[in-house]
Motif scaffolding. Structure first.
Motif, PDB file in Angstrom:
ATOM      1  N   ALA A 112       2.230  -8.081   4.274  1.00 26.94           N
ATOM      2  CA  ALA A 112       2.485  -8.811   3.031  1.00 26.94           C
ATOM      3  C   ALA A 112       2.026  -7.947   1.856  1.00 26.94           C
ATOM      4  O   ALA A 112       0.905  -7.432   1.867  1.00 26.94           O
ATOM      5  N   PRO A 113       2.867  -7.760   0.856  1.00 29.07           N
ATOM      6  CA  PRO A 113       2.515  -6.858  -0.252  1.00 29.07           C
ATOM      7  C   PRO A 113       1.473  -7.423  -1.213  1.00 29.07           C
ATOM      8  O   PRO A 113       0.866  -6.679  -1.978  1.00 29.07           O
ATOM      9  N   PHE A 114       1.260  -8.732  -1.176  1.00 29.13           N
ATOM     10  CA  PHE A 114       0.319  -9.344  -2.114  1.00 29.13           C
ATOM     11  C   PHE A 114      -0.823  -9.999  -1.334  1.00 29.13           C
ATOM     12  O   PHE A 114      -0.596 -10.864  -0.487  1.00 29.13           O
ATOM     13  N   LYS A 115      -2.038  -9.552  -1.606  1.00 29.10           N
ATOM     14  CA  LYS A 115      -3.193 -10.038  -0.866  1.00 29.10           C
ATOM     15  C   LYS A 115      -4.411 -10.104  -1.785  1.00 29.10           C
ATOM     16  O   LYS A 115      -4.593  -9.261  -2.661  1.00 29.10           O
ATOM     17  N   LEU A 116      -5.233 -11.127  -1.560  1.00 29.91           N
ATOM     18  CA  LEU A 116      -6.479 -11.235  -2.311  1.00 29.91           C
ATOM     19  C   LEU A 116      -7.544 -11.858  -1.421  1.00 29.91           C
ATOM     20  O   LEU A 116      -7.279 -12.801  -0.668  1.00 29.91           O
ATOM     21  N   ASP A 117      -8.737 -11.280  -1.481  1.00 29.35           N
ATOM     22  CA  ASP A 117      -9.880 -11.804  -0.751  1.00 29.35           C
ATOM     23  C   ASP A 117     -10.811 -12.508  -1.730  1.00 29.35           C
ATOM     24  O   ASP A 117     -11.091 -11.993  -2.812  1.00 29.35           O
ATOM     25  N   VAL A 118     -11.285 -13.679  -1.325  1.00 24.55           N
ATOM     26  CA  VAL A 118     -12.148 -14.487  -2.179  1.00 24.55           C
ATOM     27  C   VAL A 118     -13.458 -14.765  -1.461  1.00 24.55           C
ATOM     28  O   VAL A 118     -13.486 -15.002  -0.245  1.00 24.55           O
ATOM     29  N   LEU A 119     -14.551 -14.718  -2.201  1.00 23.19           N
ATOM     30  CA  LEU A 119     -15.852 -15.114  -1.674  1.00 23.19           C
ATOM     31  C   LEU A 119     -16.210 -16.483  -2.241  1.00 23.19           C
ATOM     32  O   LEU A 119     -16.377 -16.635  -3.443  1.00 23.19           O
ATOM     33  N   ALA A 120     -16.295 -17.468  -1.362  1.00 23.18           N
ATOM     34  CA  ALA A 120     -16.750 -18.800  -1.756  1.00 23.18           C
ATOM     35  C   ALA A 120     -18.179 -18.960  -1.256  1.00 23.18           C
ATOM     36  O   ALA A 120     -18.449 -18.747  -0.070  1.00 23.18           O
ATOM     37  N   ILE A 121     -19.083 -19.329  -2.156  1.00 27.52           N
ATOM     38  CA  ILE A 121     -20.499 -19.434  -1.803  1.00 27.52           C
ATOM     39  C   ILE A 121     -20.903 -20.906  -1.785  1.00 27.52           C
ATOM     40  O   ILE A 121     -20.642 -21.647  -2.736  1.00 27.52           O
ATOM     41  N   PHE A 122     -21.531 -21.295  -0.690  1.00 27.17           N
ATOM     42  CA  PHE A 122     -21.979 -22.676  -0.505  1.00 27.17           C
ATOM     43  C   PHE A 122     -23.477 -22.686  -0.208  1.00 27.17           C
ATOM     44  O   PHE A 122     -23.988 -21.782   0.451  1.00 27.17           O
ATOM     45  N   THR A 123     -24.155 -23.703  -0.661  1.00 28.21           N
ATOM     46  CA  THR A 123     -25.574 -23.849  -0.336  1.00 28.21           C
ATOM     47  C   THR A 123     -25.790 -24.849   0.798  1.00 28.21           C
ATOM     48  O   THR A 123     -26.931 -25.081   1.192  1.00 28.21           O
ATOM     49  N   GLU A 124     -24.697 -25.426   1.307  1.00 26.30           N
ATOM     50  CA  GLU A 124     -24.774 -26.327   2.448  1.00 26.30           C
ATOM     51  C   GLU A 124     -23.822 -25.842   3.524  1.00 26.30           C
ATOM     52  O   GLU A 124     -22.623 -25.667   3.279  1.00 26.30           O
ATOM     53  N   VAL A 125     -24.366 -25.626   4.730  1.00 18.95           N
ATOM     54  CA  VAL A 125     -23.564 -25.088   5.830  1.00 18.95           C
ATOM     55  C   VAL A 125     -22.381 -25.983   6.150  1.00 18.95           C
ATOM     56  O   VAL A 125     -21.260 -25.515   6.388  1.00 18.95           O
ATOM     57  N   GLU A 126     -22.610 -27.303   6.162  1.00 15.07           N
ATOM     58  CA  GLU A 126     -21.539 -28.238   6.513  1.00 15.07           C
ATOM     59  C   GLU A 126     -20.341 -28.086   5.591  1.00 15.07           C
ATOM     60  O   GLU A 126     -19.192 -28.140   6.027  1.00 15.07           O
ATOM     61  N   LYS A 127     -20.608 -27.881   4.311  1.00 16.69           N
ATOM     62  CA  LYS A 127     -19.510 -27.737   3.356  1.00 16.69           C
ATOM     63  C   LYS A 127     -18.844 -26.366   3.479  1.00 16.69           C
ATOM     64  O   LYS A 127     -17.632 -26.239   3.280  1.00 16.69           O
ATOM     65  N   ALA A 128     -19.630 -25.355   3.825  1.00 16.56           N
ATOM     66  CA  ALA A 128     -19.070 -24.006   3.983  1.00 16.56           C
ATOM     67  C   ALA A 128     -18.073 -23.958   5.132  1.00 16.56           C
ATOM     68  O   ALA A 128     -16.941 -23.489   4.979  1.00 16.56           O
ATOM     69  N   THR A 129     -18.478 -24.445   6.284  1.00 16.49           N
ATOM     70  CA  THR A 129     -17.589 -24.408   7.442  1.00 16.49           C
ATOM     71  C   THR A 129     -16.537 -25.510   7.381  1.00 16.49           C
ATOM     72  O   THR A 129     -15.468 -25.395   7.982  1.00 16.49           O
ATOM     73  N   GLY A 130     -16.820 -26.571   6.635  1.00 22.70           N
ATOM     74  CA  GLY A 130     -15.874 -27.671   6.524  1.00 22.70           C
ATOM     75  C   GLY A 130     -14.686 -27.377   5.634  1.00 22.70           C
ATOM     76  O   GLY A 130     -13.717 -28.153   5.598  1.00 22.70           O
ATOM     77  N   ILE A 131     -14.717 -26.238   4.938  1.00 22.79           N
ATOM     78  CA  ILE A 131     -13.620 -25.914   4.027  1.00 22.79           C
ATOM     79  C   ILE A 131     -12.360 -25.494   4.795  1.00 22.79           C
ATOM     80  O   ILE A 131     -11.240 -25.620   4.284  1.00 22.79           O
ATOM     81  N   VAL A 132     -12.505 -25.044   6.033  1.00 27.28           N
ATOM     82  CA  VAL A 132     -11.359 -24.517   6.787  1.00 27.28           C
ATOM     83  C   VAL A 132     -10.253 -25.553   6.964  1.00 27.28           C
ATOM     84  O   VAL A 132      -9.097 -25.304   6.571  1.00 27.28           O
ATOM     85  N   PRO A 133     -10.516 -26.711   7.577  1.00 23.64           N
ATOM     86  CA  PRO A 133      -9.418 -27.674   7.751  1.00 23.64           C
ATOM     87  C   PRO A 133      -8.838 -28.162   6.428  1.00 23.64           C
ATOM     88  O   PRO A 133      -7.658 -28.524   6.363  1.00 23.64           O
ATOM     89  N   ILE A 134      -9.645 -28.152   5.374  1.00 26.56           N
ATOM     90  CA  ILE A 134      -9.158 -28.573   4.059  1.00 26.56           C
ATOM     91  C   ILE A 134      -8.101 -27.582   3.553  1.00 26.56           C
ATOM     92  O   ILE A 134      -7.048 -27.969   3.037  1.00 26.56           O
ATOM     93  N   LEU A 135      -8.371 -26.285   3.716  1.00 26.36           N
ATOM     94  CA  LEU A 135      -7.429 -25.258   3.268  1.00 26.36           C
ATOM     95  C   LEU A 135      -6.139 -25.291   4.083  1.00 26.36           C
ATOM     96  O   LEU A 135      -5.043 -25.143   3.543  1.00 26.36           O
ATOM     97  N   ILE A 136      -6.293 -25.484   5.383  1.00 20.92           N
ATOM     98  CA  ILE A 136      -5.109 -25.523   6.259  1.00 20.92           C
ATOM     99  C   ILE A 136      -4.251 -26.746   5.939  1.00 20.92           C
ATOM    100  O   ILE A 136      -3.023 -26.662   5.839  1.00 20.92           O
ATOM    101  N   LYS A 137      -4.908 -27.887   5.752  1.00 21.74           N
ATOM    102  CA  LYS A 137      -4.175 -29.118   5.434  1.00 21.74           C
ATOM    103  C   LYS A 137      -3.437 -29.001   4.114  1.00 21.74           C
ATOM    104  O   LYS A 137      -2.353 -29.579   3.933  1.00 21.74           O
ATOM    105  N   ALA A 138      -4.003 -28.216   3.188  1.00 19.78           N
ATOM    106  CA  ALA A 138      -3.367 -28.029   1.880  1.00 19.78           C
ATOM    107  C   ALA A 138      -2.222 -27.023   1.918  1.00 19.78           C
ATOM    108  O   ALA A 138      -1.562 -26.793   0.900  1.00 19.78           O
ATOM    109  N   GLY A 139      -1.992 -26.424   3.083  1.00 16.70           N
ATOM    110  CA  GLY A 139      -0.884 -25.490   3.227  1.00 16.70           C
ATOM    111  C   GLY A 139      -1.172 -24.084   2.755  1.00 16.70           C
ATOM    112  O   GLY A 139      -0.247 -23.278   2.576  1.00 16.70           O
TER     113      GLY A 139
END
Length: 282
Positions: A41-68
């Motif tokens: 893919a010619p267009f790519k970007l890496d993002v660092l999301a910082i969380f102070t709670e582990v549950e919210k950090a790992t819980g972001i995955v299904p949210i991103l997938i569900k959002a497409g």
């Protein structure tokens, strides 16, 4: 038995190429592979999301997938790894003291689509507990790449568990196993390929004697593996069973499932000459 002609015929019966590909060399030897090359893919970007709670950090995955958004990778580092690797790399990013880092990669074939996804990504991360959302530059990847090396500087002896659980169980698994580990005299650091539920627990021996190390490690593993299987997880997500986890596979796998796997092994390798001593006790 020659499988070459049969591997293409998977519409009925067993799909033998899948058996061989995941068998760790115990069912056959691959002598030829035909690969399909896909354009990057010619267009790519890496993002660092910082969380102070582990549950919210790992819980972001299904949210991103569900959002497409369908990120191509999601890398999680707990704060223990953040500190150790930052110190080793002589780099410090925001929330060094209390942050868990999640590196998210988005790839597209259209620039406007990338911009739209990145805007949505930031909104979702912040709405679900991220304290900072930053472009992941070389400093971020340096810290990620130096994680394991940073722990080797702390202990010359360590072991890494490669466990896999359902994606929606990542947060609870990390929290539970870290609580269990807190009762043992060793340090535990956690990485995760959070997009597929693959967890890596790096356990450091430190100053423990060999006897103390083995006794405590075996005790921790017995509790950790039982918990992983209770969630529908498995002993390995990507590194395989090999010789190291043969006995654990025997112990925690459903007996009927194990019997079926051994029957396949005996059918395809009746003389037991393919990678003996790996995966099964036969």
């Amino acid at each position: 038995m020659e499988l070459g002609a049969r591997l293409k015929k998977c519409s009925t019966g067993y799909c033998l190429d899948q058996l061989v590909m995941g068998s760790e060399g115990t069912l056959g030897i691959i002598t030829k592979a035909t690969l399909k090359l896909l354009p990057l893919a010619p267009f790519k970007l890496d993002v660092l999301a910082i969380f102070t709670e582990v549950e919210k950090a790992t819980g972001i995955v299904p949210i991103l997938i569900k959002a497409g958004l369908n990120p191509t990778s999601v890398e999680f580092m707990d704060n223990s790894f953040v500190k150790a690797s930052s110190d080793y790399s002589e780099l410090k990013l925001p929330h060094y003291e209390d942050g868990s880092y999640v590196i998210i990669s988005i790839e597209t074939f259209d620039e406007s689509e990338l911009e739209s996804k990145m805007e949505k990504l930031e909104q979702l991360c912040r709405a679900n507990g991220a304290t900072d959302v930053l472009v992941a530059d070389d400093r971020v990847w340096t810290i990620r790449k130096n994680c394991l090396e940073s722990t080797r500087a702390m202990s010359s002896v360590s072991t890494s568990d490669d466990l896999v659980v359902p994606v929606n169980k990542i947060a609870s698994t990390i929290n539970h196993l870290c609580k269990v580990a807190s009762h043992y005299p060793f340090k535990v650091f956690t990485l995760a390929h959070a997009g597929d539920g693959n967890l890596h627990f790096q356990i450091l021996k430190g100053n423990l004697s060999d006897e103390e190390w083995e006794e405590n490690l075996n005790s921790f593993h017995s509790k950790a593996y039982a918990y992983i299987y209770s969630l529908g997880g498995r002993l390995s997500g990507e590194h395989g069973i090999g010789a190291k986890k043969v006995n654990q596979l025997e112990k925690y796998t459903n007996p009927v499932e194990l019997q079926m796997m051994k029957a396949i092994k005996k059918a395809l390798d009746p003389k037991g000459v393919l990678n003996p001593g790996k995966v099964f006790n036969i």
